[in-house]
Write a protein that holds these residues in place. Structure first.
Motif, mmCIF file in Angstrom:
data_model
loop_
_atom_site.group_PDB
_atom_site.id
_atom_site.type_symbol
_atom_site.label_atom_id
_atom_site.label_comp_id
_atom_site.label_asym_id
_atom_site.label_seq_id
_atom_site.Cartn_x
_atom_site.Cartn_y
_atom_site.Cartn_z
ATOM 1 N N THR A 43 0.802 -1.220 0.000
ATOM 2 C CA THR A 43 0.000 0.000 0.000
ATOM 3 C C THR A 43 0.836 1.271 0.000
ATOM 4 O O THR A 43 0.308 2.339 -0.266
ATOM 5 N N ASN A 44 2.127 1.167 0.307
ATOM 6 C CA ASN A 44 2.970 2.351 0.340
ATOM 7 C C ASN A 44 4.393 1.938 -0.014
ATOM 8 O O ASN A 44 4.932 1.007 0.570
ATOM 9 N N PHE A 45 4.972 2.632 -0.972
ATOM 10 C CA PHE A 45 6.367 2.405 -1.327
ATOM 11 C C PHE A 45 6.939 3.759 -1.712
ATOM 12 O O PHE A 45 6.666 4.288 -2.786
ATOM 13 N N ARG A 63 8.691 9.414 -4.995
ATOM 14 C CA ARG A 63 9.648 10.359 -4.407
ATOM 15 C C ARG A 63 8.908 11.288 -3.463
ATOM 16 O O ARG A 63 7.873 11.830 -3.802
ATOM 17 N N ILE A 64 9.464 11.479 -2.268
ATOM 18 C CA ILE A 64 8.811 12.358 -1.293
ATOM 19 C C ILE A 64 9.637 13.598 -0.987
ATOM 20 O O ILE A 64 9.231 14.417 -0.186
ATOM 21 N N ASP A 65 10.793 13.753 -1.616
ATOM 22 C CA ASP A 65 11.662 14.896 -1.327
ATOM 23 C C ASP A 65 11.855 15.754 -2.579
ATOM 24 O O ASP A 65 12.941 15.900 -3.083
ATOM 25 N N PRO A 82 -3.819 3.299 -9.202
ATOM 26 C CA PRO A 82 -3.203 4.598 -8.933
ATOM 27 C C PRO A 82 -3.887 5.360 -7.813
ATOM 28 O O PRO A 82 -3.292 6.183 -7.167
ATOM 29 N N THR A 83 -5.154 5.103 -7.595
ATOM 30 C CA THR A 83 -5.871 5.774 -6.520
ATOM 31 C C THR A 83 -6.704 4.749 -5.779
ATOM 32 O O THR A 83 -7.126 3.745 -6.354
ATOM 33 N N GLU A 91 4.052 13.513 -6.589
ATOM 34 C CA GLU A 91 3.756 12.256 -7.263
ATOM 35 C C GLU A 91 2.596 11.536 -6.580
ATOM 36 O O GLU A 91 2.337 11.729 -5.398
ATOM 37 N N ILE A 92 1.948 10.678 -7.337
ATOM 38 C CA ILE A 92 0.838 9.894 -6.815
ATOM 39 C C ILE A 92 1.366 8.531 -6.419
ATOM 40 O O ILE A 92 2.095 7.896 -7.171
ATOM 41 N N SER A 93 1.001 8.101 -5.241
ATOM 42 C CA SER A 93 1.437 6.799 -4.746
ATOM 43 C C SER A 93 0.521 5.711 -5.307
ATOM 44 O O SER A 93 -0.689 5.877 -5.357
ATOM 45 N N ASN A 94 1.099 4.597 -5.725
ATOM 46 C CA ASN A 94 0.339 3.477 -6.257
ATOM 47 C C ASN A 94 0.283 2.344 -5.258
ATOM 48 O O ASN A 94 1.062 2.281 -4.319
#
Length: 160
Positions: free
Chosen positions: A51-53, A83-85, A142-143, A97-100
């Motif tokens: 669920t999160n990467f 990417r979170i930074d 994607p969502t 970015e959208i998390s998949n």
């Protein structure tokens, strides 16, 4: 007083039973550029839900690689890290970015290799595939999808 103690005991037993019945929590792992690869084995009749990467730092992207261990075999990269930074450097002009999410059916071996200079974060859960199928399925969303809530009362529909 005895009735109160009995009620408390019953409540604790019910709470403990509910905890054991629904105990299949998500696991989270942090993979740094110097740590070893994370390897998750997904047995037959089970599936893995990621669920999160996400990734902070580094220039290369972290990937989730899946190797199917059934007679068909095959390896594929099924998910890249979010990417979170993006607040500084060359990526500062990029939108967030959208998390998949991804679901991987077993039998399979999932590998997340470390990325030099990056910190990867992954959350996942292995579950039993009730009813069991025979094919490997990888699905990506994607969502988050909407889920229907069951109704206690049936809704009558007019018939001609």
């Amino acid at each position: 007083m005895k009735i109160f103690a009995a009620r408390c005991l019953i409540a604790l037993v019910i709470l403990a039973a509910a905890t054991f019945a629904f105990a299949n929590p998500f696991k989270s792992r942090i993979i740094t550029g110097t740590s070893s690869s994370l390897v998750i084995t997904v047995p037959d009749d089970h599936f893995l839900k990621i669920t999160n990467f996400s990734q902070e730092g580094g220039t290369d992207r972290g990937v989730v690689a899946v190797t199917f261990t059934d007679e068909g075999g095959g390896t594929a990269n099924v998910l890249t890290a979010t990417r979170i930074d993006l607040s500084n450097g060359a990526n500062s002009q990029n939108p967030p970015e959208i998390s998949n999410r991804v679901i991987i059916a077993g039998p399979a071996q999932v590998t997340v290799a470390p990325v030099t200079g990056a910190t990867l974060f992954i959350s996942y859960r292995k579950e039993s595939n009730e009813g069991g199928g025979g094919s490997n399925i990888v699905s990506v969303s994607p969502t988050p999808g909407a889920t229907a809530t069951p109704s206690i009362f049936p809704i009558p529909t007019p018939t001609p």
